[in-house]
Motif scaffolding. Sequence first.
Motif, PDB file in Angstrom:
ATOM      1  N   MET A   1       0.707  -1.137   0.217  1.00 55.09           N
ATOM      2  CA  MET A   1      -0.047   0.063  -0.071  1.00 55.09           C
ATOM      3  C   MET A   1       0.851   1.563   0.352  1.00 55.09           C
ATOM      4  O   MET A   1       1.742   1.128   0.311  1.00 55.09           O
ATOM      5  CB  MET A   1      -0.878   0.070   0.896  1.00 55.09           C
ATOM      6  CG  MET A   1      -2.452  -0.759   1.125  1.00 55.09           C
ATOM      7  SD  MET A   1      -3.213  -0.565   2.787  1.00 55.09           S
ATOM      8  CE  MET A   1      -3.828   1.290   2.421  1.00 55.09           C
ATOM      9  N   GLN A   2       0.527   1.718  -0.834  1.00 54.14           N
ATOM     10  CA  GLN A   2       1.087   3.546  -0.977  1.00 54.14           C
ATOM     11  C   GLN A   2       0.225   4.434   0.556  1.00 54.14           C
ATOM     12  O   GLN A   2      -0.393   4.914   0.805  1.00 54.14           O
ATOM     13  CB  GLN A   2       1.322   3.848  -2.610  1.00 54.14           C
ATOM     14  CG  GLN A   2       1.497   2.818  -3.259  1.00 54.14           C
ATOM     15  CD  GLN A   2       1.979   3.628  -4.625  1.00 54.14           C
ATOM     16  OE1 GLN A   2       1.149   4.823  -4.498  1.00 54.14           O
ATOM     17  NE2 GLN A   2       2.970   3.213  -4.888  1.00 54.14           N
ATOM     18  N   THR A   4       1.614   8.290   2.879  1.00 50.24           N
ATOM     19  CA  THR A   4       3.154   8.728   3.491  1.00 50.24           C
ATOM     20  C   THR A   4       2.904   9.115   4.785  1.00 50.24           C
ATOM     21  O   THR A   4       2.005   9.552   5.236  1.00 50.24           O
ATOM     22  CB  THR A   4       2.801  10.554   2.130  1.00 50.24           C
ATOM     23  OG1 THR A   4       2.739   9.864   1.063  1.00 50.24           O
ATOM     24  CG2 THR A   4       3.825  11.524   2.811  1.00 50.24           C
ATOM     25  N   ALA A  13       7.106   8.964   1.869  1.00 47.71           N
ATOM     26  CA  ALA A  13       6.513   7.987   0.250  1.00 47.71           C
ATOM     27  C   ALA A  13       7.299   6.815   0.582  1.00 47.71           C
ATOM     28  O   ALA A  13       7.669   6.581   0.882  1.00 47.71           O
ATOM     29  CB  ALA A  13       6.539   9.057  -0.616  1.00 47.71           C
ATOM     30  N   ASP A  15       5.889   2.414   0.160  1.00 47.31           N
ATOM     31  CA  ASP A  15       5.012   1.558  -0.494  1.00 47.31           C
ATOM     32  C   ASP A  15       5.168   0.141   0.164  1.00 47.31           C
ATOM     33  O   ASP A  15       6.067  -0.541   0.135  1.00 47.31           O
ATOM     34  CB  ASP A  15       5.623   1.462  -1.989  1.00 47.31           C
ATOM     35  CG  ASP A  15       4.121   0.088  -3.035  1.00 47.31           C
ATOM     36  OD1 ASP A  15       3.714  -0.010  -2.111  1.00 47.31           O
ATOM     37  OD2 ASP A  15       4.597   0.681  -3.843  1.00 47.31           O
ATOM     38  N   ASP A  17       2.961  -3.302   2.400  1.00 47.62           N
ATOM     39  CA  ASP A  17       2.049  -4.215   3.064  1.00 47.62           C
ATOM     40  C   ASP A  17       1.477  -3.600   4.144  1.00 47.62           C
ATOM     41  O   ASP A  17       2.221  -2.517   5.563  1.00 47.62           O
ATOM     42  CB  ASP A  17       2.992  -5.450   3.592  1.00 47.62           C
ATOM     43  CG  ASP A  17       1.911  -6.773   3.444  1.00 47.62           C
ATOM     44  OD1 ASP A  17       2.353  -7.688   2.888  1.00 47.62           O
ATOM     45  OD2 ASP A  17       1.511  -7.039   4.575  1.00 47.62           O
ATOM     46  N   HIS A  29      12.568   0.340   6.508  1.00 45.50           N
ATOM     47  CA  HIS A  29      12.315   1.118   5.564  1.00 45.50           C
ATOM     48  C   HIS A  29      12.737   2.284   5.447  1.00 45.50           C
ATOM     49  O   HIS A  29      12.999   3.029   4.159  1.00 45.50           O
ATOM     50  CB  HIS A  29      10.952   1.006   5.014  1.00 45.50           C
ATOM     51  CG  HIS A  29       9.747  -0.636   4.965  1.00 45.50           C
ATOM     52  ND1 HIS A  29       9.668  -0.278   3.554  1.00 45.50           N
ATOM     53  CD2 HIS A  29       9.585  -0.895   5.830  1.00 45.50           C
ATOM     54  CE1 HIS A  29       9.591  -1.016   3.943  1.00 45.50           C
ATOM     55  NE2 HIS A  29       9.092  -2.175   5.108  1.00 45.50           N
ATOM     56  N   VAL A  64       0.352   1.736   7.961  1.00 41.57           N
ATOM     57  CA  VAL A  64      -0.658   2.815   7.722  1.00 41.57           C
ATOM     58  C   VAL A  64      -2.288   3.376   7.830  1.00 41.57           C
ATOM     59  O   VAL A  64      -2.867   4.556   7.431  1.00 41.57           O
ATOM     60  CB  VAL A  64      -1.331   1.198   6.668  1.00 41.57           C
ATOM     61  CG1 VAL A  64      -2.706   0.718   7.590  1.00 41.57           C
ATOM     62  CG2 VAL A  64      -2.040   1.661   5.004  1.00 41.57           C
ATOM     63  N   GLU A  67      -1.187   7.902   8.129  1.00 43.99           N
ATOM     64  CA  GLU A  67      -0.932   9.209   7.522  1.00 43.99           C
ATOM     65  C   GLU A  67      -2.080  10.483   7.750  1.00 43.99           C
ATOM     66  O   GLU A  67      -2.454  10.288   8.858  1.00 43.99           O
ATOM     67  CB  GLU A  67      -2.013   9.047   6.057  1.00 43.99           C
ATOM     68  CG  GLU A  67      -0.939   7.627   5.202  1.00 43.99           C
ATOM     69  CD  GLU A  67      -1.637   7.963   3.721  1.00 43.99           C
ATOM     70  OE1 GLU A  67      -2.741   7.983   2.949  1.00 43.99           O
ATOM     71  OE2 GLU A  67      -0.485   8.402   2.625  1.00 43.99           O
TER      72      GLU A  67
END
Lengths: 168, 329
Positions: A1-2, A4, A13, A15, A17, A29, A64, A67
């Motif tokens: 999933m993308q 920021t 930014a 990408d 899981d 990351h 996720v 954001e």
Amino acid sequence: MQMTLAINGADHALDVDPRTSLLDVLRDHLDLTGSKKGCDHGQCGACTVLLNGRRINSCLTLAVMHEGDEIVTIEGLGTPDALSPLQAAFVAHDGYQCGYCTPGQICSATAMLAEIKAGWPSHVSDDLEGAPELSAAEISERMSGNICRCSAYPNIVDAIADVGRDRS
Amino acid sequence: MRPFDYQRAPSAQAAAELGAAAPASRFIAGGTNLLDLMKIEVERPETLIDISRLPLDTIEQTDEGGLRIGALVTNSDLAADPRVRRDYAVLSRALLAGASGQLRNKATTGGNLLQRTRCYYFYNPAMPCNKRDPGSGCAALEGENRIHAILGASAHCIATHPSDMAVAMLALDARVEVLAADGSTRTIALGDLHRLPGETPHIETTLNDGDLITAVTLPAPPGGRHIYRKVRDRASFAFALTSVAAVVELVDGRIATARLAFGGLAPKPWRDRAVEEALVGQAPSPALWQRAADMVLGEAQGHGSNDFKIPLVRRTLASVLDAACAGEK
């Protein structure tokens, strides 16, 4: 999933899981390895970061879900050339032995002092409505989500008390 | 962790609809218990419905003079709310006795009510557990059961509900607001939210698929002394072996009202109104406390390593009632 994420004042930014914890994003990351993985179950506090100014266990939340939030890690609190007051106090008081829990301790203490300033009571506060004291008992109770396996607690408490006294 | 489909709910109604439509779905807000269980694959949702951004995070005065606490109000914000500290001290105290500063900042009101037991066998997929794997048996019955139930349990499950918050809320006659997938709303007395295990310990609440807790309401503040006493294996950041939430009003040396709820003893927060009625009109005395404990513990049954809870409850209750009537906090 993308997604920021805003970390230490910069947007990143990514990408990843959706299963990825905030802690794993930071460490694996973004190479922000100051936040540590101890238990990975919210019991040790080594992964503590600040989320919109509040301390949380970064191992127990999904990246996720964050954001638009402001995330601050130990790397965002100070640098080797410009230590935060708590970082400096931990050095001055020798508030560690192996150092593994220290970033979590310092992130946690940073937010904890703000909680005291905001008047939040704790389990050991005699009066729920009065201004909390900065006693050793209060510091120990409020920091119970951060374990130090080397048991450097007396010096950790002294370091936090020093900075807390300067602020009050 | 098993893969899942991640969805952000745009509204409470959409969340409830998604929850009813998606098989094996879970709502996620604070996530402090759910993600912990997903990591060890005790929880294996196929769809994770993120409700954390819904506007359910305020505490409002009700027309009846009580409080309506949004389901997403964090444990930290609820404990620190000036109205809760002043008028519902037993609730602030219970919240502050639970978890750690980091966890309280994430854990929500709705999630706290729906958190799962901390039974060691429930957490260990290598062991039998009727709650995790219906029909597999209960390893706690003949195993280590120091933290397990002495009241309300069954031959199929002796797990306890771990919440402190819910114990105080039960003493305060809280009600739970629920939104169903069909758009209807209802309120449930907190005491009717959790089910006893019986033969189906995997069915823990009276909620249906898709039902979303939107708020908890408290009636107007009860007067009297508020006490939350938690007994545990370490002084901080540990679950209750037993806890007592008490709100007691003394008039002219006699007990005018008494509300008592217990944690760490049963599969749900425990309240026994017959005990409260027996206290009303009586003058405080150690003999009265023992009679109250006899009533609470009438059906109590130890399972070996939790036998100590029976005398522990007796002493804790006496100590709390002494403090409530002596004017101690």
